[in-house]
Design an enzyme around this catalytic site. Structure first.
Site, short mmCIF file in Angstrom:
data_model
loop_
_atom_site.label_atom_id
_atom_site.label_comp_id
_atom_site.label_asym_id
_atom_site.label_seq_id
_atom_site.Cartn_x
_atom_site.Cartn_y
_atom_site.Cartn_z
N ARG A 1 -4.33 10.79 4.03
CA ARG A 1 -3.23 11.77 4.00
C ARG A 1 -2.34 11.64 2.76
NH1 ARG A 1 -1.50 14.31 8.31
NH2 ARG A 1 0.58 14.21 7.44
N LYS B 1 0.83 -1.21 0.00
CA LYS B 1 0.00 0.00 0.00
C LYS B 1 0.86 1.26 0.00
CE LYS B 1 -1.59 1.65 4.03
NZ LYS B 1 -1.39 3.06 4.41
N ASN B 2 1.84 1.30 0.92
CA ASN B 2 2.58 2.56 1.09
C ASN B 2 3.55 2.83 -0.06
OD1 ASN B 2 1.13 3.13 3.31
ND2 ASN B 2 2.73 2.59 4.80
N ARG C 1 -8.62 -0.24 4.85
CA ARG C 1 -7.75 0.75 4.19
C ARG C 1 -6.45 0.11 3.74
NH1 ARG C 1 -6.68 5.99 7.39
NH2 ARG C 1 -5.38 6.13 5.56
N CYS D 1 -4.10 13.25 12.35
CA CYS D 1 -4.89 12.02 12.31
C CYS D 1 -4.75 11.33 13.64
CB CYS D 1 -4.52 11.14 11.13
SG CYS D 1 -3.07 10.18 11.36
N ARG E 1 1.14 14.85 12.74
CA ARG E 1 1.61 14.63 11.37
C ARG E 1 1.60 15.89 10.50
NH1 ARG E 1 -0.77 9.05 9.20
NH2 ARG E 1 1.14 9.04 8.00
N PRO E 2 2.42 16.88 10.85
CA PRO E 2 2.50 18.08 9.99
C PRO E 2 3.18 17.76 8.65
CG PRO E 2 4.14 18.17 11.75
CD PRO E 2 3.33 16.93 11.99
N VAL E 3 3.12 18.75 7.73
CA VAL E 3 3.78 18.54 6.42
C VAL E 3 4.83 19.62 6.18
CG1 VAL E 3 1.94 17.24 5.26
CG2 VAL E 3 1.82 19.74 5.32
N ASP E 4 5.33 20.21 7.28
CA ASP E 4 6.30 21.30 7.15
C ASP E 4 7.56 20.88 6.38
OD1 ASP E 4 6.56 19.62 9.46
OD2 ASP E 4 8.11 20.95 10.24
N LEU E 5 8.00 19.64 6.57
CA LEU E 5 9.24 19.21 5.88
C LEU E 5 9.01 19.10 4.37
CD1 LEU E 5 10.51 16.46 8.37
CD2 LEU E 5 10.99 18.90 8.35
N ASP F 1 4.83 0.67 12.06
CA ASP F 1 3.62 0.04 11.49
C ASP F 1 3.45 -1.42 11.92
OD1 ASP F 1 3.09 2.39 10.24
OD2 ASP F 1 3.62 1.75 8.22
N ILE G 1 8.09 7.20 16.74
CA ILE G 1 7.77 7.88 15.47
C ILE G 1 6.51 8.74 15.61
CG2 ILE G 1 7.38 7.57 12.98
CD1 ILE G 1 10.11 6.50 13.90
C1 EPZ Z 1 4.65 6.89 6.25
O1 EPZ Z 1 3.97 8.00 6.82
C2 EPZ Z 1 3.64 5.78 6.17
N1 EPZ Z 1 2.50 6.18 5.37
C3 EPZ Z 1 3.16 5.40 7.58
O2 EPZ Z 1 2.30 4.29 7.48
C4 EPZ Z 1 4.38 5.01 8.42
O3 EPZ Z 1 3.96 4.76 9.73
C5 EPZ Z 1 5.42 6.14 8.41
O4 EPZ Z 1 5.76 6.49 7.03
C6 EPZ Z 1 6.70 5.81 9.15
O5 EPZ Z 1 7.26 4.65 8.59
C7 EPZ Z 1 2.56 6.11 4.03
O6 EPZ Z 1 3.58 5.75 3.44
C8 EPZ Z 1 1.34 6.47 3.29
P1 EPZ Z 1 6.90 10.28 8.20
P2 EPZ Z 1 4.60 9.44 6.76
O7 EPZ Z 1 6.83 11.50 7.37
O8 EPZ Z 1 5.31 9.61 5.48
C9 EPZ Z 1 6.86 13.77 11.50
C10 EPZ Z 1 0.33 3.06 7.86
O9 EPZ Z 1 -0.20 2.57 8.87
N2 EPZ Z 1 6.84 14.73 10.37
O10 EPZ Z 1 8.15 9.46 8.16
O11 EPZ Z 1 3.54 10.40 7.11
C11 EPZ Z 1 5.54 13.02 11.63
O12 EPZ Z 1 4.56 13.78 12.30
C12 EPZ Z 1 0.93 4.45 7.89
O13 EPZ Z 1 0.37 2.48 6.75
C13 EPZ Z 1 6.93 16.08 10.61
O14 EPZ Z 1 7.07 16.53 11.75
O15 EPZ Z 1 5.66 9.35 7.94
C14 EPZ Z 1 5.93 11.76 12.35
O16 EPZ Z 1 5.95 11.99 13.72
C15 EPZ Z 1 0.69 5.16 9.17
N3 EPZ Z 1 6.86 16.95 9.53
C16 EPZ Z 1 7.35 11.50 11.84
O17 EPZ Z 1 7.80 12.75 11.27
C17 EPZ Z 1 6.74 16.50 8.25
O18 EPZ Z 1 6.68 17.33 7.32
C18 EPZ Z 1 7.44 10.41 10.77
O19 EPZ Z 1 6.60 10.71 9.69
C19 EPZ Z 1 6.65 15.12 8.02
C20 EPZ Z 1 6.71 14.25 9.10
#
Ligand code: EPZ
Length: 426
Positions: free
Chosen positions: A94, A22-23, A401, A118, A123-127, A309, A331
């Site tokens: 998302r 999926k991911n 999902r 969520c 889960r911000p998107v600032d990065l 996960d 995480i």
């Molecule tokens: C991906 O989410 C996966 N989702 C998640 O799977 C998975 O848990 C996660 O990576 C970690 O492996 C998809 O691929 C669709 P991150 P993602 O950006 O990309 C913080 C599932 O169950 N962060 O590595 O959102 C964030 O809040 C899902 O299938 C910021 O602060 O994960 C988190 O605490 C759930 N700012 C941490 O980083 C940002 O701009 C890791 O998030 C981006 C992230």
């Protein structure tokens, strides 16, 4: 709303073919926006999430051909009709936010709803946004939408992530394929799904080096072409079924897997007393149901560390282990929502902030429980497989999902599990 009913105590025996990831699929779907030629994905999982993404792509003007049951999704964005991703579609899932970078790179502008938080964390998107700004995009956030513009195109940049975010790494990589010059992503995430995406983009003509390491170099190209790409096997689905087999006992062969991507989990299972055997594209999980599992400690980390996960699934598994297991979730801020539901089955779990302690009990007893998020929902299936009597899980739309035909796959191995359709009596 559908529910899942299962009765524990039956060992699992047989084999399970693992679906496409999926991911990985979700980001590969977003890549279709980068080219005017068809992108065809095979081994494509049919899930609620991948359908949401198809719905959004269709709205943006991508022609979709996805015969049911074919596992083959064809996406053709010859010309795009819109570069706006509305709230209604982004709030459902998302990962739809990932259309922003490809639209920006190809069309020079995009308006995409902010995904919002969520259940598992803010889960911000600032990065993501900082990476696009470094590539020369102007970004404004207005009325819940991100409005991004790079009217003369994106330019290559050096982006240093303060945290190895999976989503931000993939998103920046997608956009950088069409930027002018070289982009270097530092402290990039190293998840296998990032390598799958990079390899597909390379098959489309992108120039990418270093995916899977913490520094990725992307040399922008004028345009990308089409490709046919086989989605990598889902390591989280594989890991989940490995936990199911370990929980119920018996012997299950998981096929269509990449065992290296499961190393952290397989080590944990071995330490817990499960027999693990691997081959080139299979894993065999065996346990004598008469033996008791041993407690294990889990510390979630970015890949190649233990995946967040799979944290909920192992927590479900060790509820009956001998001794205390300590879980540290590093995480996401709020990823222990399964703990109170597991307690309803009789588990002894104490949560304090980002740490949980599971003290193994002698028995679990089936009960009505509620799924709270995707991975939390399968931890209830795992515990239900070990519980005496019937467990009924509600809100299984969370499970739908990310798991393709879960009840079929488990019942083919002997599990007593069935779906109760909405409106049907249990
Ligand atoms: C991906 O989410 C996966 N989702 C998640 O799977 C998975 O848990 C996660 O990576 C970690 O492996 C998809 O691929 C669709 P991150 P993602 O950006 O990309 C913080 C599932 O169950 N962060 O590595 O959102 C964030 O809040 C899902 O299938 C910021 O602060 O994960 C988190 O605490 C759930 N700012 C941490 O980083 C940002 O701009 C890791 O998030 C981006 C992230």
């Amino acid at each position: 709303m559908d529910r899942i009913a299962l009765t524990g105590g039956t060992p699992l025996n047989g084999s399970i073919r693992v679906s496409g990831a999926k991911n990985s699929a979700l980001k590969l779907q977003a890549a279709s926006l980068l080219t005017a030629e068809p992108l065809v994905l095979t081994n494509m999982p049919e899930l609620a999430d991948t359908r949401f993404m198809v719905e959004l792509l269709a709205q943006l003007g991508v022609e979709i051909f996805w015969p049911k049951g074919s596992g083959r999704l064809s996406m053709h964005g010859e010309t795009l009709s819109s570069s706006i991703a509305p709230y209604d579609l982004v709030r459902k899932m998302r990962a739809t936010f990932n259309v922003l970078g490809p639209l920006l790179a190809r069309e020079g502008h995009a308006t995409v709803s902010l995904p919002g938080g969520c259940a598992i964390g803010a889960r911000p998107v600032d990065l993501h946004l900082k990476a696009f700004e470094a590539m020369g995009a102007d970004i404004v956030i207005e009325a819940g939408y991100v409005k991004a513009a790079a009217l003369r195109g994106l330019k290559g940049a050096r982006v240093m992530f303060p945290f190895a975010s999976v989503g931000a790494t993939e998103h920046a990589m997608l956009a950088a394929t069409l930027a002018r010059g070289e982009t270097v992503l530092e402290n990039a995430a190293r998840e296998p799904e990032i390598v799958d995406l990079a390899d597909c983009l390379k098959a489309m003509g992108a120039q990418i080096e270093g995916a899977g390491s913490s520094t990725i170099h992307i040399q922008g190209v004028e345009k990308l072409g089409g490709a046919t790409w086989n989605v990598m096997p889902d390591r989280i689905e594989a890991g989940t079924y490995a936990c199911c087999a370990a929980a119920a006992g018996g012997e299950v062969l998981l096929t269509s897997v990449v065992p290296e991507t499961l190393s952290a989990l397989l080590d944990v299972l071995t330490r817990a007393g499960v027999r693990v055997e691997t081959g080139p594209d299979w894993v065999r999980i065996a346990r004598d149901p008469a033996t008791r599992l041993k407690a294990v400690d889990i510390d979630t980390q970015p890949y190649p560390g233990f995946p967040t996960d799979l944290q909920a699934q192992v927590m479900g598994l060790v509820t009956l282990a001998s001794g205390a297991s300590i879980f540290k979730e590093n995480i996401f801020e709020n990823r222990f929502m399964h703990a109170p539901e597991l307690r309803r089955l009789g588990a002894d779990i104490t949560v304090r902030g980002s740490e949980a302690v599971v003290r193994g009990v002698e028995h679990l007893r089936g009960a009505p429980v509620m799924a709270t998020d995707l991975r939390a929902s399968v931890s209830l299936v795992i515990a239900g497989l070990m519980a005496e009597g019937e467990t009924v899980i509600s809100r299984v739309y969370h499970l739908d999902r990310g798991f393709e035909r879960l009840e079929d796959k488990l019942s083919a191995c002997g599990a007593q599990i069935r779906r109760i359709k909405s409106g049907e009596e249990g």
